[in-house]
Design an enzyme around this catalytic site. Structure first.
Site, PDB file in Angstrom:
ATOM      1  N   ASN A  85      36.893  33.356  38.850  1.00  0.00           N
ATOM      2  CA  ASN A  85      36.340  34.379  38.310  1.00  0.00           C
ATOM      3  C   ASN A  85      37.135  35.501  38.695  1.00  0.00           C
ATOM      4  O   ASN A  85      37.071  36.068  39.825  1.00  0.00           O
ATOM      5  CB  ASN A  85      34.841  34.496  38.700  1.00  0.00           C
ATOM      6  CG  ASN A  85      34.351  36.006  38.182  1.00  0.00           C
ATOM      7  OD1 ASN A  85      34.721  36.274  37.220  1.00  0.00           O
ATOM      8  ND2 ASN A  85      32.985  36.253  38.682  1.00  0.00           N
ATOM      9  N   TRP A  86      37.971  36.098  37.760  1.00  0.00           N
ATOM     10  CA  TRP A  86      38.925  37.207  38.148  1.00  0.00           C
ATOM     11  C   TRP A  86      38.213  38.505  38.458  1.00  0.00           C
ATOM     12  O   TRP A  86      38.576  39.631  38.878  1.00  0.00           O
ATOM     13  CB  TRP A  86      40.059  37.219  37.094  1.00  0.00           C
ATOM     14  CG  TRP A  86      41.040  36.494  37.289  1.00  0.00           C
ATOM     15  CD1 TRP A  86      41.087  35.175  38.006  1.00  0.00           C
ATOM     16  CD2 TRP A  86      42.272  36.460  36.369  1.00  0.00           C
ATOM     17  NE1 TRP A  86      42.199  34.413  37.706  1.00  0.00           N
ATOM     18  CE2 TRP A  86      43.054  35.031  36.612  1.00  0.00           C
ATOM     19  CE3 TRP A  86      42.547  37.180  35.238  1.00  0.00           C
ATOM     20  CZ2 TRP A  86      44.161  34.749  35.994  1.00  0.00           C
ATOM     21  CZ3 TRP A  86      43.734  36.811  34.713  1.00  0.00           C
ATOM     22  CH2 TRP A  86      44.557  35.660  34.997  1.00  0.00           C
ATOM     23  N   LYS A  87      36.742  38.484  37.798  1.00  0.00           N
ATOM     24  CA  LYS A  87      36.209  39.751  37.820  1.00  0.00           C
ATOM     25  C   LYS A  87      36.977  40.941  36.930  1.00  0.00           C
ATOM     26  O   LYS A  87      37.996  40.595  36.171  1.00  0.00           O
ATOM     27  CB  LYS A  87      35.771  40.176  39.335  1.00  0.00           C
ATOM     28  CG  LYS A  87      35.082  39.107  40.052  1.00  0.00           C
ATOM     29  CD  LYS A  87      34.145  39.554  41.243  1.00  0.00           C
ATOM     30  CE  LYS A  87      33.922  38.471  42.242  1.00  0.00           C
ATOM     31  NZ  LYS A  87      32.816  38.783  42.976  1.00  0.00           N
TER      32      LYS A  87
ATOM     33  N   HIS B 287      26.084  36.424  35.728  1.00  0.00           N
ATOM     34  CA  HIS B 287      26.468  36.515  37.269  1.00  0.00           C
ATOM     35  C   HIS B 287      25.739  37.499  37.772  1.00  0.00           C
ATOM     36  O   HIS B 287      25.207  38.608  37.228  1.00  0.00           O
ATOM     37  CB  HIS B 287      28.092  37.035  37.179  1.00  0.00           C
ATOM     38  CG  HIS B 287      28.757  36.933  38.285  1.00  0.00           C
ATOM     39  ND1 HIS B 287      28.588  38.058  39.341  1.00  0.00           N
ATOM     40  CD2 HIS B 287      29.708  35.885  38.859  1.00  0.00           C
ATOM     41  CE1 HIS B 287      29.403  37.730  40.233  1.00  0.00           C
ATOM     42  NE2 HIS B 287      29.879  36.604  40.140  1.00  0.00           N
TER      43      HIS B 287
ATOM     44  N   GLU C   9      26.458  39.999  39.559  1.00  0.00           N
ATOM     45  CA  GLU C   9      27.004  41.490  39.485  1.00  0.00           C
ATOM     46  C   GLU C   9      26.529  42.065  37.991  1.00  0.00           C
ATOM     47  O   GLU C   9      26.114  43.234  38.058  1.00  0.00           O
ATOM     48  CB  GLU C   9      28.568  41.382  39.578  1.00  0.00           C
ATOM     49  CG  GLU C   9      28.971  41.373  40.693  1.00  0.00           C
ATOM     50  CD  GLU C   9      30.062  40.750  41.236  1.00  0.00           C
ATOM     51  OE1 GLU C   9      31.207  40.738  40.116  1.00  0.00           O
ATOM     52  OE2 GLU C   9      30.704  40.254  42.190  1.00  0.00           O
TER      53      GLU C   9
ATOM     54  N   GLU D 129      24.910  30.564  42.994  1.00  0.00           N
ATOM     55  CA  GLU D 129      25.676  31.530  43.962  1.00  0.00           C
ATOM     56  C   GLU D 129      24.820  32.400  44.543  1.00  0.00           C
ATOM     57  O   GLU D 129      24.311  33.261  43.960  1.00  0.00           O
ATOM     58  CB  GLU D 129      26.485  32.558  42.816  1.00  0.00           C
ATOM     59  CG  GLU D 129      27.642  31.852  41.956  1.00  0.00           C
ATOM     60  CD  GLU D 129      28.750  32.463  41.695  1.00  0.00           C
ATOM     61  OE1 GLU D 129      29.901  32.330  41.871  1.00  0.00           O
ATOM     62  OE2 GLU D 129      28.473  33.575  41.196  1.00  0.00           O
TER      63      GLU D 129
ATOM     64  N   GLY E 104      31.596  37.580  47.503  1.00  0.00           N
ATOM     65  CA  GLY E 104      32.406  38.878  48.074  1.00  0.00           C
ATOM     66  C   GLY E 104      32.169  39.257  49.255  1.00  0.00           C
ATOM     67  O   GLY E 104      32.657  40.148  49.868  1.00  0.00           O
TER      68      GLY E 104
ATOM     69  N   SER F 234      32.290  33.129  48.379  1.00  0.00           N
ATOM     70  CA  SER F 234      32.825  33.041  49.159  1.00  0.00           C
ATOM     71  C   SER F 234      33.736  31.700  49.632  1.00  0.00           C
ATOM     72  O   SER F 234      34.200  31.397  50.856  1.00  0.00           O
ATOM     73  CB  SER F 234      32.659  33.815  50.675  1.00  0.00           C
ATOM     74  OG  SER F 234      32.131  35.037  50.378  1.00  0.00           O
TER      75      SER F 234
ATOM     76  N   GLY G 126      35.676  33.593  43.332  1.00  0.00           N
ATOM     77  CA  GLY G 126      36.015  34.774  43.001  1.00  0.00           C
ATOM     78  C   GLY G 126      37.386  35.309  43.653  1.00  0.00           C
ATOM     79  O   GLY G 126      38.519  35.074  43.038  1.00  0.00           O
ATOM     80  N   GLY G 127      37.386  35.925  44.738  1.00  0.00           N
ATOM     81  CA  GLY G 127      38.514  36.470  45.327  1.00  0.00           C
ATOM     82  C   GLY G 127      39.694  35.428  45.652  1.00  0.00           C
ATOM     83  O   GLY G 127      40.871  35.702  45.219  1.00  0.00           O
TER      84      GLY G 127
END
Ligand code: PEP
Length: 251
Positions: free
Chosen positions: A9-11, A96, A98, A167, A173, A211, A232-233
């Site tokens: 997930n590049w966000k 998600h 966010e 999640e 994150g 994470s 993600g990251g």
């Protein structure tokens, strides 16, 4: 046996040059590995065409990070599932945390988005997860079951076509990962809920996200009910993402 799935997930990250370098490196790394694990990157909508061109014919699928609940019409700024399909999009993340947090997305809206994706043959990656306050109040199980129940209620007839990502919000994150035992405990609850909803629950991939990285992926992916990861990251670094995929292949 069901293949594991590792989805990035590049966000809201990326740019034309950076995307090209990242996707080329992932595709090159994947072609050196046997394909016993599915892999995908979920990218910002404006880059779908670019990523499609880079991934076509490779072992790397691509997805979106959201989808409209509506088919078409006067919904400024929205992107429909049919539009995503025009770009060969295989997955769409829905719900998600966010989006739940910053855009006020409700369980009902998330379930409608999942329905819109399914109607176009796109696999929704349905995110569920508790906040830290909910975990501390002992509400983890109730929260994730409520979030998943909304999607099951709306999509019961094709629920075996979804992917679910657990999640925990406090792990996204933050560098704080759920322990393999904590994650497995929640995955077992979700698995039981899906089993009660469909005779084909064994087809459903249950991802862990929060994470996950090259160092902790193997122990999480070794859990019996963890079928992959939503990353993600660490999905923004080709070497780390490939290492997570390698851990999934080995699990
Ligand atoms: C995510 O955005 O879905 C996620 C899991 O992020 P991170 O891996 O950075 O925690």
């Amino acid at each position: 046996m069901k293949k594991k799935l590792i989805a990035g997930n590049w966000k809201m990250n990326g740019g034309r040059e950076a995307n090209e370098a990242l996707v080329r490196a992932i595709v090159a790394g994947l072609s050196a590995q046997a394909s016993s694990c599915d892999a995908a990157v979920c990218v910002p909508a404006p880059y779908l065409a670019q990523v499609q061109a880079l991934c076509q014919g490779s072992g790397l699928a691509w997805g979106a990070q959201d989808v409209s609940e509506h088919e078409q019409g006067a919904y400024t700024g929205e992107v429909s599932a049919r539009m995503l399909r025009d770009f060969g999009t295989r997955y769409a993340i829905v719900g998600h945390s966010e989006r739940r947090q910053y855009h006020g997305e409700s369980d009902a809206l998330v379930s409608h988005k999942a329905r819109a994706a399914l109607a176009q043959g796109i696999t929704p990656i349905v995110c569920v997860g508790e906040t830290l306050a909910e975990r501390e109040a002992g509400q983890t199980e109730a929260v994730v079951k409520r979030q998943l129940a909304a999607v099951i209620h709306d999509n019961g007839h094709c629920i075996s076509e979804i992917v679910v990502a657990y999640e925990p919000v406090w792990a996204i994150g933050t560098g704080k990962t759920a322990t393999p035992e904590q994650a497995q405990q929640v995955h077992a609850v979700l698995r039981a809920q899906l089993k009660a909803a469909t005779a084909h629950s064994d087809r459903i991939c249950l991802l862990y996200g929060g994470s996950m990285n090259a160092a902790n992926a193997a122990s999480l992916l070794a859990q019996p009910d963890i079928d992959g990861g939503l990353i993600g990251g660490a999905s923004l670094k080709a070497a780390d993402f490939l290492q997570i995929i390698a851990s999934a292949r080995a699990a």
